[in-house]
Design a protein around this motif. Structure first.
Motif, PDB file in Angstrom:
ATOM      1  N   ARG A 174       0.838  -1.192   0.000  1.00 44.51           N
ATOM      2  CA  ARG A 174       0.000   0.000   0.000  1.00 44.51           C
ATOM      3  C   ARG A 174       0.875   1.245   0.000  1.00 44.51           C
ATOM      4  N   GLN A 200       1.959   5.234   0.626  1.00 46.67           N
ATOM      5  CA  GLN A 200       1.917   6.084   1.814  1.00 46.67           C
ATOM      6  C   GLN A 200       0.842   7.162   1.676  1.00 46.67           C
ATOM      7  N   ASP A 201       0.313   7.582   2.827  1.00 51.93           N
ATOM      8  CA  ASP A 201      -0.600   8.723   2.857  1.00 51.93           C
ATOM      9  C   ASP A 201       0.211  10.013   2.655  1.00 51.93           C
ATOM     10  N   GLY A 217       1.123   2.400  -4.480  1.00 54.15           N
ATOM     11  CA  GLY A 217       2.011   1.482  -3.783  1.00 54.15           C
ATOM     12  C   GLY A 217       3.025   0.847  -4.714  1.00 54.15           C
ATOM     13  N   GLY A 248      -2.354   5.163  -1.183  1.00 54.67           N
ATOM     14  CA  GLY A 248      -2.705   5.687   0.127  1.00 54.67           C
ATOM     15  C   GLY A 248      -3.732   6.801  -0.008  1.00 54.67           C
ATOM     16  N   ASP A 249      -3.973   7.504   1.069  1.00 55.40           N
ATOM     17  CA  ASP A 249      -4.955   8.583   1.089  1.00 55.40           C
ATOM     18  C   ASP A 249      -4.246   9.940   1.082  1.00 55.40           C
TER      19      ASP A 249
END
Length: 364
Positions: A100, A102-103, A226, A233-234
């Motif tokens: 995933r 990173q935000d 990712g 991510g958000d």
């Protein structure tokens, strides 16, 4: 089993650095990507196993004392880890290359008018995006990953070790494929085998009305993509509202101060003001006092949750003229003489100008 020192071609008193250099030299010669022969693959296994033993000070000590290396005696702590911890027991299987992303956090400044009505923004951000050459596969177009020849796709290297409870099978991540179970013979040259690249992209966002400084908006899936095309991510937007020279905010209400000439305060007047909604008419009733608050309903902040808007509250400040000619002064004296007003005196503290203005603005 061949002697580990002989496999690596080093003396028994070789330093850790010499052992590492020898392993790297042999690994470059025998790696399946370079030397696909069956004999080379078998030797590569032996070289890797020898290095695993001799690069670990504890395993090397056990091996020098007569242990088999990779079959060393375990203490109670090692036994516990073998059965209940991460190092031993049944292999968990290869790990996924996909991770995933990173935000990300981005700070956005908006005007007070944007708070009232909401605003659309197209934001330019630097982030990780999917590689448009390999589409996240990490390999050059037309090629694929290959099953690891060392762990045969399991991502784990299993060994038999001796413990107080007998022989135990342990598993550790494969050092060749790093636990993935596959290797990439021909990495994508655009992303260096990562499946993603750094780029600038545009994110369209509708900032709702009613936000305030410090509020964070979450944009799901708009952060970094990712590794190997894993889920993004958000993206979080942290709001900062710029200072406005005329209006300020109190909850869902807008506040402003209106300067009124003394004659207009006495006689009353109707004026047109430039509000955030455009021109708006306001009636100033005769006899208005400084610190009186005039309310224009429904012209405040749009509520973030729920419908409707707050009010526009206008605090009055009556201006006393300071430069009068002789005729004007005489008229004021005549006016004062006819009024027979009481001389100036202290007012009750709770009805004072500053308290009155504060209380009326806040609705106390």
């Amino acid at each position: 089993m061949a002697d580990h020192y002989e496999v690596l071609g080093v003396a028994r008193d070789a330093s850790a650095d010499d052992i590492k250099k020898a392993y790297r030299r042999l690994a470059r010669q025998l790696h399946p990507d370079v030397n696909p022969g069956a004999d080379a693959a078998e030797r590569f296994k032996d070289v890797t196993h020898a290095y695993d033993v001799l690069s670990d000070p504890r395993q090397r000590q056990e091996y020098d004392l007569g242990g088999s290396g990779g079959g060393q005696q375990f203490g109670f702590g090692d036994i516990f880890e073998t059965f209940f911890g991460g190092g031993g027991g049944r292999a968990a299987g290869p790990k996924s290359r996909q991770e995933r992303g990173q935000d990300a956090l981005l700070r956005v400044e908006i005007d007070l008018q944007d708070v009232v009505f909401g605003v659309h923004r197209d934001l330019e951000i630097d982030t990780a995006v999917l590689c448009d050459v390999c589409d996240g596969a990490c390999t050059q177009p037309g090629t694929t990953v290959r099953t690891c020849d060392i762990c045969h796709g399991s991502g784990q290297i299993q060994r038999t070790v001796r413990s107080l409870l007998g022989n135990v099978m342990t598993a550790s991540p494969c050092t060749v494929c790093r636990g993935y179970g596959t290797v990439i013979p021909y990495p994508c040259t655009n992303c260096a085998g990562q499946g993603r690249v750094r780029a600038r992209k545009t994110v369209a966002v509708d900032i709702p009305a009613g936000v305030e400084t410090g509020l964070r908006l979450q944009l799901a899936g708009q952060g970094e993509i990712g590794q190997a095309g894993g889920p993004a991510g958000d993206l979080y937007l942290e709001i900062k509202v710029r200072h406005h020279d005329t209006f300020s905010r109190a909850g869902d209400d807008l506040l402003a101060t209106l300067e009124v000439q003394m004659s207009d305060a006495i006689l009353g007047t109707t004026i047109t003001l430039d509000s955030l909604d455009g021109p708006v008419d306001l009636e100033v009733r005769p006899g208005v006092q400084s610190a009186d608050v005039l309310t224009i309903a429904g012209r405040g902040i749009t509520r973030l949750r729920g419908g409707g808007r707050g009010d526009l509250k206008v605090g009055v400040q009556v201006l006393t003229p300071t430069k009068l000619d002789h005729k004007e002064r005489e008229l004021i004296r005549q006016f004062a003489g006819r009024r027979k007003a009481q001389p100036p005196q202290f007012a009750h503290f709770q009805q004072g100008l500053f308290t009155k203005l504060r209380d009326r603005f806040l609705g106390v």
